[in-house]
Design an enzyme around this catalytic site. Structure first.
Site, PDB file in Angstrom:
ATOM      1  N   THR A  53     102.186 -66.108  52.585  1.00 47.21           N
ATOM      2  CA  THR A  53     101.582 -66.542  53.670  1.00 47.21           C
ATOM      3  C   THR A  53     100.125 -66.926  53.356  1.00 47.21           C
ATOM      4  OG1 THR A  53     102.705 -65.476  55.644  1.00 47.21           O
ATOM      5  CG2 THR A  53     100.505 -66.351  56.288  1.00 47.21           C
TER       6      THR A  53
ATOM      7  N   ASP B 272     108.276 -67.488  49.193  1.00 47.56           N
ATOM      8  CA  ASP B 272     108.156 -66.598  50.291  1.00 47.56           C
ATOM      9  C   ASP B 272     108.806 -65.291  50.144  1.00 47.56           C
ATOM     10  OD1 ASP B 272     108.642 -65.526  52.881  1.00 47.56           O
ATOM     11  OD2 ASP B 272     108.450 -67.220  53.855  1.00 47.56           O
TER      12      ASP B 272
ATOM     13  N   SER C  13     110.351 -62.991  51.732  1.00 48.39           N
ATOM     14  CA  SER C  13     111.567 -62.607  52.312  1.00 48.39           C
ATOM     15  C   SER C  13     112.565 -63.113  51.209  1.00 48.39           C
ATOM     16  CB  SER C  13     111.552 -63.035  53.750  1.00 48.39           C
ATOM     17  OG  SER C  13     111.174 -64.522  53.520  1.00 48.39           O
TER      18      SER C  13
ATOM     19  N   ASP D 190     106.161 -59.738  53.566  1.00 54.22           N
ATOM     20  CA  ASP D 190     107.462 -59.012  54.352  1.00 54.22           C
ATOM     21  C   ASP D 190     107.902 -58.118  53.080  1.00 54.22           C
ATOM     22  OD1 ASP D 190     107.536 -60.834  56.397  1.00 54.22           O
ATOM     23  OD2 ASP D 190     108.454 -62.291  55.525  1.00 54.22           O
TER      24      ASP D 190
ATOM     25  N   GLN E 120     114.896 -41.444  58.486  1.00 49.43           N
ATOM     26  CA  GLN E 120     114.445 -42.788  58.901  1.00 49.43           C
ATOM     27  C   GLN E 120     113.173 -42.487  59.847  1.00 49.43           C
ATOM     28  OE1 GLN E 120     117.248 -43.535  62.777  1.00 49.43           O
ATOM     29  NE2 GLN E 120     118.367 -43.269  61.025  1.00 49.43           N
ATOM     30  N   CYS E 121     112.593 -41.525  59.880  1.00 51.78           N
ATOM     31  CA  CYS E 121     111.317 -41.055  60.687  1.00 51.78           C
ATOM     32  C   CYS E 121     110.091 -41.796  59.570  1.00 51.78           C
ATOM     33  CB  CYS E 121     110.948 -39.626  60.718  1.00 51.78           C
ATOM     34  SG  CYS E 121     112.171 -38.904  61.875  1.00 51.78           S
TER      35      CYS E 121
HETATM   36  N1  ASP Z   1     107.336 -64.641  55.031  1.00 43.63           N
HETATM   37  C1  ASP Z   1     105.964 -64.400  54.372  1.00 43.63           C
HETATM   38  C2  ASP Z   1     106.264 -63.813  53.104  1.00 43.63           C
HETATM   39  O1  ASP Z   1     106.584 -62.584  53.230  1.00 43.63           O
HETATM   40  C3  ASP Z   1     105.185 -63.406  55.303  1.00 43.63           C
HETATM   41  C4  ASP Z   1     103.783 -63.471  55.046  1.00 43.63           C
HETATM   42  O2  ASP Z   1     103.097 -63.465  53.714  1.00 43.63           O
HETATM   43  O3  ASP Z   1     103.036 -62.527  55.699  1.00 43.63           O
HETATM   44  O4  ASP Z   1     106.002 -64.371  52.134  1.00 43.63           O
END
Ligand code: ASP
Length: 333
Positions: free
Chosen positions: A13, A54, A56, A87, A268-269
């Site tokens: 982002t 990105d 993700s 992400d 998972q806590c």
């Molecule tokens: N989808 C974006 C990424 O991880 C989200 C971010 O950067 O905040 O690249």
């Protein structure tokens, strides 16, 4: 050595711009940062991953591309800032703490919740904090600078989707604060990883993470085993418990172990650590030889398993290496 900082833009982002279907990574970040923050003119060089990602879409093998960029170019600089999407930043920060161990450099990962040119963006504050941290000549290691916090790279988690305080290290003390001005806790420094100088190869599908939930079908474990997964990180309940009365599930895990899959028992806590065997429901995993997940974050456990599978000669060596922290990624009790 140059007094300058090397900035590596991986995407995310921070440098994104509006596209027809939402935000997309965009190049030319050096000039764009200098336009927003003229005080940093001439204080840094910037390289960009090709293509920008990105985060993700990031794969474990991409960690090696970032590692290579740091290794190839970073030695000429006093430190490196890696601009990364939020992400999967926690995965990459953990991975780099292992893969960049030999480089003896301070490396700061940062990003932002809003793009640099959007009004009210946190990008300026986060990169300014990263520059300030590197100007304080911190010890080598992997840091995350985000939302006013300075955190140990292999202890961070993304804790908020929208808040500017998007990251924290719920299971480890923060190293410092960057707002209102940089303040580091006494003796605060991330640990530098052990030296591994050989060429690394990661196989993207070798490690899986599975959130244990009520009614989880045995077929999930079977599918991962037949897909060739080499290690399975189970995000278990509480102190490391599974639905042990589910004999189908237990049978599938037993067959996974027979097929050579390494199991890791991780809670998972958000805080605390695994104590296998406190409950009968948890001793089942211990009986199957599951590795203790300690107080690792799921991201650090995942990256660490990838790293150990890559550097160890075989799975027996991974099992032998597992209980020794590489660079402060879990608490030794
Ligand atoms: N989808 C974006 C990424 O991880 C989200 C971010 O950067 O905040 O690249």
């Amino acid at each position: 050595m140059s007094e300058k900082i090397l900035v590596i833009n991986t995407g995310g982002t921070f440098g994104m711009v509006d596209g027809p279907a939402g935000l997309v990574p965009a190049a030319g970040l050096k000039v764009r940062i200098e336009q927003q923050l003229p005080e940093f003119l001439d204080r840094f060089d910037l390289i960009e991953l090709e293509p920008l990602i990105d985060s993700s879409n990031l794969l474990p093998s991409h960690w090696l591309r970032i590692t290579e960029a740091v290794a190839q170019h970073g030695q000429d600089y006093t430190g490196v800032i890696v601009i990364h999407g939020t992400d999967t930043l926690a995965y990459s920060a953990s991975a780099l703490s292992f893969t960049c161990g030999a480089l003896n450099l301070p490396i700061v990962l940062t990003g932002s919740q809003k793009p640099l040119e959007h009004s009210g963006s946190d990008a300026q504050a986060n990169i300014t904090a990263s520059f300030e941290l590197l100007a304080s000549v911190p010890l080598a290691g992997v840091y995350v600078c985000f939302g006013g916090y300075v955190l140990q790279g292999n202890r961070v988690r993304k804790i908020s989707v929208q808040s500017y305080q998007g990251f924290d290290s719920p299971n480890a003390a923060r190293l410092g604060l960057s707002e209102p001005s940089l303040f580091m806790a006494e003796g605060a420094a991330p640990f530098m990883g052990r030296t591994f100088e050989g060429a690394l190869e990661l196989s993207d599908e070798s490690v899986a993470t599975l959130l244990v939930y009520p009614g989880m079908p045995a077929a999930l474990v079977e599918a991962l085993t037949s897909a060739g997964c080499e290690a399975l990180i189970l995000l278990s309940y509480g102190s490391g418990n599974l639905p042990a009365d589910d004999r189908l599930l237990m049978g599938a895990l037993e067959r996974a172990v027979e097929a050579g899959v390494l199991l890791v028992n991780l809670t998972q806590c958000a805080t605390g650590f695994v104590e296998q065997g406190v409950y009968e429901a948890g001793s089942e995993l211990q009986r199957l030889g599951a590795l203790d997940g300690y107080d690792l974050t799921p991201e650090a456990a995942f990256a660490r398993m990838h790293y150990l599978l890559a550097v160890c000669e075989n799975k027996k060596a991974v099992v032998a290496a597992w209980p020794q922290p590489l660079c402060g990624e879990f608490t030794v009790r």
